[in-house]
Design a protein around this motif. Structure first.
Motif, short mmCIF file in Angstrom:
data_model
loop_
_atom_site.label_atom_id
_atom_site.label_comp_id
_atom_site.label_asym_id
_atom_site.label_seq_id
_atom_site.Cartn_x
_atom_site.Cartn_y
_atom_site.Cartn_z
N LYS A 154 9.94 24.23 39.79
CA LYS A 154 9.05 25.29 40.15
C LYS A 154 7.89 24.83 39.64
CE LYS A 154 12.63 28.71 39.24
NZ LYS A 154 12.90 30.09 38.66
N GLU A 155 6.66 25.47 40.13
CA GLU A 155 5.30 25.01 39.99
C GLU A 155 4.25 26.02 40.25
OE1 GLU A 155 2.56 21.19 40.81
OE2 GLU A 155 4.13 21.28 41.82
N ASP A 156 3.58 26.12 39.00
CA ASP A 156 2.44 27.30 39.24
C ASP A 156 1.08 26.38 38.52
OD1 ASP A 156 1.07 29.48 39.12
OD2 ASP A 156 1.59 30.32 37.11
N PRO B 286 8.08 26.52 26.79
CA PRO B 286 8.61 27.42 26.17
C PRO B 286 9.41 28.13 27.10
CG PRO B 286 6.20 27.57 25.43
CD PRO B 286 6.51 26.40 26.37
N TYR B 287 9.20 28.06 28.38
CA TYR B 287 9.72 28.73 29.35
C TYR B 287 10.70 28.02 30.51
CZ TYR B 287 5.47 26.95 31.86
OH TYR B 287 4.50 25.88 32.17
N ALA B 288 10.71 26.70 30.09
CA ALA B 288 11.66 25.84 30.87
C ALA B 288 13.05 26.29 31.45
CB ALA B 288 11.55 24.44 30.49
N ALA B 289 13.65 26.57 30.03
CA ALA B 289 15.02 26.82 30.18
C ALA B 289 15.27 28.11 30.98
CB ALA B 289 15.74 26.95 28.86
N ARG B 290 14.40 29.24 30.73
CA ARG B 290 14.40 30.28 31.33
C ARG B 290 14.15 30.31 32.81
NH1 ARG B 290 11.16 35.36 31.98
NH2 ARG B 290 12.86 37.05 31.94
N GLN B 291 13.12 29.35 33.29
CA GLN B 291 13.04 29.28 34.55
C GLN B 291 14.10 28.49 35.06
OE1 GLN B 291 10.57 30.18 36.51
NE2 GLN B 291 9.56 31.26 35.24
N THR C 262 14.66 33.00 41.32
CA THR C 262 13.61 33.06 42.47
C THR C 262 12.58 32.03 42.12
OG1 THR C 262 12.39 34.57 41.22
CG2 THR C 262 13.85 35.55 42.98
N ALA C 263 11.94 31.40 43.42
CA ALA C 263 10.84 30.32 43.00
C ALA C 263 9.79 30.64 44.22
CB ALA C 263 11.68 29.15 43.48
N GLY D 80 6.34 24.17 48.18
CA GLY D 80 7.05 24.40 48.99
C GLY D 80 8.50 24.16 48.93
N ASN D 81 8.79 23.40 48.11
CA ASN D 81 10.37 22.83 47.93
C ASN D 81 10.93 23.64 46.46
OD1 ASN D 81 10.73 21.16 50.14
ND2 ASN D 81 9.36 19.76 48.84
N ALA D 82 9.92 24.26 45.76
CA ALA D 82 10.48 24.69 44.64
C ALA D 82 11.79 25.39 44.88
CB ALA D 82 9.47 25.80 44.11
N SER D 83 12.76 25.15 43.54
CA SER D 83 13.83 25.99 43.59
C SER D 83 14.25 26.16 42.34
CB SER D 83 14.91 25.08 44.39
OG SER D 83 16.14 25.57 44.30
N TRP D 84 15.08 27.35 42.19
CA TRP D 84 16.08 27.57 41.14
C TRP D 84 17.09 26.37 40.63
CZ3 TRP D 84 20.99 30.71 40.92
CH2 TRP D 84 21.39 30.77 39.55
N ARG D 85 17.27 25.91 39.53
CA ARG D 85 18.01 24.70 39.10
C ARG D 85 17.49 23.44 39.89
NH1 ARG D 85 23.78 27.31 37.24
NH2 ARG D 85 22.70 29.12 35.82
#
Length: 114
Positions: free
Chosen positions: A40-42, A66-71, A77-78, A84-89
């Motif tokens: 995931k990338e913002d 601080p948010y890596a594990a939660r993400q 959702t991503a 464009g390839n962002a994904s959960w897990r």
């Protein structure tokens, strides 16, 4: 005339360990890059944290914000506007898509250090 064969198991294990450890940083960097394709990338901080905190020589890949594990574990959702390839897990997705390639690359890399 009898033939005696002595197998030095400790030497074999030492050679295998040396070969594996010599190539571990290289294969780890390949796997990290593939995982980050699906990360995931913002702002880019999550991916940057993996480049800073991973220990490639030990094969340890780390996303440390601080948010890596939660993400990774909790938010399925991503947004795909930045990546464009962002994904959960994202590591699991990379594994599904690249495992056979990683195995081939690991075999090739360990052959380099024989």
């Amino acid at each position: 005339m009898p033939v005696r064969i002595k197998i030095d198991e400790n030497h074999i294990v030492d050679v295998i360990d040396k070969n594996w450890n010599s190539g571990l940083a290289m294969i780890s960097s390949i796997i990290l890059a593939d995982c980050n394709k699906y990360c995931k990338e913002d702002t880019g901080m999550l991916i940057m944290s993996s480049l800073i905190h991973s220990d490639l020589k030990r094969g340890r890949l780390v996303w440390n914000t601080p948010y890596a594990a939660r993400q990774y574990y909790e938010i399925p959702t991503a947004y795909k506007d930045v990546n464009g390839n962002a994904s959960w897990r994202w590591c699991e997705v990379a594994k599904q898509n690249h495992l056979a390639e990683w195995v081939r690359q690991a075999q090739a890399i360990t052959r380099l250090y024989r």
